[in-house]
Design an enzyme around this catalytic site. Structure first.
Site, PDB file in Angstrom:
ATOM      1  N   GLY A 120      36.055  42.627  41.768  1.00 48.93           N
ATOM      2  CA  GLY A 120      35.574  42.598  40.391  1.00 48.93           C
ATOM      3  C   GLY A 120      36.526  41.870  39.455  1.00 48.93           C
ATOM      4  CB  CYS A 121      40.182  42.095  38.992  1.00 47.48           C
ATOM      5  SG  CYS A 121      40.232  43.868  38.628  1.00 47.48           S
ATOM      6  CB  THR A 122      38.618  37.924  42.080  1.00 47.34           C
ATOM      7  OG1 THR A 122      39.771  38.536  42.681  1.00 47.34           O
ATOM      8  CG2 THR A 122      38.594  36.449  42.431  1.00 47.34           C
TER       9      THR A 122
END
Length: 230
Positions: A120-122
């Site tokens: 998700g952060c990527t």
């Protein structure tokens, strides 16, 4: 035996009970005093113990009421729109330092993500990188923040060719100030961690918009739309 001897013996015999009666009376009085003496400390001890217990209970209640913050206090402490953005000074990728004053007079997007190089952060970091030029055209800078150390941020940047600065807040100071640190739950367990949050700071240095519990898909585009119209 002479009459004098008999009288002397009689007096001695008749007088002997008197000392025994006196001795018994003295012994009884002594026992009574001893019993009173023993009972007194016991009563005093119970009163003292009860008083001490009451004092301890009051101390615990006082300590609890003083140390436990109220819900109203927590609500006031949370960052809200319209407030002045909290200052920060933290290391970023590349060995530089990022501060709020670096962006004085500009709009600034701060997106807080849980951990570098996770799915998700990527996606979120890639989306903000994709819109980097559009944000610049809207007079808005973009910074990503997590608790990862600078080296992890640099590895994250290089692996995915990210084009936005990444700040390292290992002590959670900025995360807490911006309301991006709190209780989370996963697999039935609760713990303290980074809450995916985005904050848009206006050119006046005040918080213009806060997105909490962010869902990654389409988020960067939504933030750009608000920044463009600010």
């Amino acid at each position: 035996m002479s009459k004098k001897s008999q009288k002397k013996t009689s007096k001695t015999a008749s007088g002997s009970p008197t000392p025994r009666k006196s001795t018994a009376k003295t012994t009884a009085q002594s026992k009574t005093k001893s019993a009173k003496t023993q009972r007194a400390p016991a009563g005093t001890s119970r009163k003292t113990t009860a008083k001490a217990a009451s004092h301890n209970a009051a101390s615990k209640r006082l300590k609890s009421s003083e140390s436990a913050p109220s819900a109203q206090t927590n609500a006031k402490a949370a960052l809200s729109e319209g407030q002045k953005a909290p200052a920060f000074r933290l290391p970023r990728d590349g060995g530089d330092v990022a501060t709020l004053s670096d962006y004085a007079g500009k709009k600034l997007v701060l997106f807080f993500y849980p951990r570098a190089d996770t799915p998700g952060c990527t996606r979120e970091a890639i989306d903000f990188t994709r819109l980097k030029d559009a944000f610049a055209a809207a007079g808005t800078a973009v910074l990503g923040i997590s608790a990862d150390p600078p080296k992890a941020q640099e590895k994250f940047r290089d692996k995915h060719k990210l084009g936005v600065p990444l700040i390292s807040d290992e002590r959670h100071e900025m995360l807490e100030a911006y309301g991006a640190w709190g209780e989370k739950s996963m697999y039935g367990k609760t713990f303290q961690g980074i809450l995916r949050t985005t904050v848009l700071v206006g050119a006046d240095g005040r918080v213009a918009k806060i997105w909490r519990h962010v869902r990654v898909d389409g988020h960067a585009d939504a933030v750009l739309a608000v920044a463009t119209n600010l």
